[in-house]
Design an enzyme around this catalytic site. Sequence first.
Site: not given
Ligand code: UT7
Length: 331
Positions: A116, A256, A286
């Site tokens: 990225c 970004h 993204n």
């Molecule tokens: O460009 C550089 C590369 N990438 C990034 O910069 C991405 C960086 N990371 C992020 O943007 C975020 O971590 C994400 C958007 C990927 C995820 O958001 P989060 O607030 O960190 O969520 P999480 O991974 O902590 O997940 C929270 C909950 C989990 O459920 P439990 O374990 O709390 O029951 C996940 O399983 O949300 C669940 N979850 C979803 N729920 C609905 C994960 N993905 C989804 C989804 N829809 N798409």
Amino acid sequence: MSNISAAITAVGAYVPEYVLTNAVLETLVDTNDEWITSRTGIKERRILKDSDKGTSFLGIEAAKDLLSKTDVDPSEIDMVIFATATPDLMVAATAAYAASAIHATNAFSYDLQAACSSFLYGMSTAARYIESGRYKKVLLIGADKMSSIIDYKDRTTCIIFGDGGGAALFEPNYEGLGVQDEYLRSDGIGRDFLRIEAGGSLLPPTQETVADKKHFVRQDGKTVFKYAVSNMADASSKIMERNNLTSKDVDWLIAHQANKRIVDATANRMGLASEKVLMNIDRYGNTTSATLPLLLSDYEKKLKKGDNLVFASFGGGFTWGSMYVKWAYNS
Ligand code: UT7
């Protein structure tokens, strides 16, 4: 340092027509619009549906858009840098193909891959070539067909990424406008948290790697998020300190578009009001190497000659950094 600075003198962009909405994603994986919007700020992304077109198509269209807004003859372009994490082919630079397609017949060209941060690093490279005095026109393209490496059954990645392309032309400036300073960093720890496992020299493709879906991008989102927030904010505030810029002096943050919450945290640390933060993640998601030039293109009319721009990025590797640029033209 020479008395030549490297200024962006034109920008262009392209996104494919097909719009992948949160509502459509709800039919593919267990997710919902409310979760995606509140956790990422994304409402929709563009997807290149044509199976016979690769990333080069996105970059070429963006370069054509740029050229259509200038009177630059493509044969005057000295070099083309193609920033991408999804080249058309593993070998044979996408940059060379794109340069020929836009008739940059006197250019040399190569690809630049820093996930990225590819476009931000490309800005640094383009600037050095211009500052050397040897080259007068460097075209930097940033494009990614992220849909080619996304598993549309993985809700932790498919909701984030989209396809797109952008381009910026760098030329010498003698009024002190253009690239002023940069702070670029990397840390190899990142490859444990964001990567495509197979297809490279470490794990070449086999029937098993395909069956095990190891050719898709995977990430530990939470860990990447933490590193992104602290490093992007840290790099941007360092650039401000080093150049004696207060939040009043910064006109625009061009960050970004990985997650709206990461951009907001960076803006907060810099003390910037939301009006100064360029944002289009809601429409494109993204797009990896294309996020920064897509912002420049979308907001081109608002940018005024002499404005202070702070660029910031964070990506796989890990790779990250910030650049301070004085905008060089009114459109
Ligand atoms: O460009 C550089 C590369 N990438 C990034 O910069 C991405 C960086 N990371 C992020 O943007 C975020 O971590 C994400 C958007 C990927 C995820 O958001 P989060 O607030 O960190 O969520 P999480 O991974 O902590 O997940 C929270 C909950 C989990 O459920 P439990 O374990 O709390 O029951 C996940 O399983 O949300 C669940 N979850 C979803 N729920 C609905 C994960 N993905 C989804 C989804 N829809 N798409």
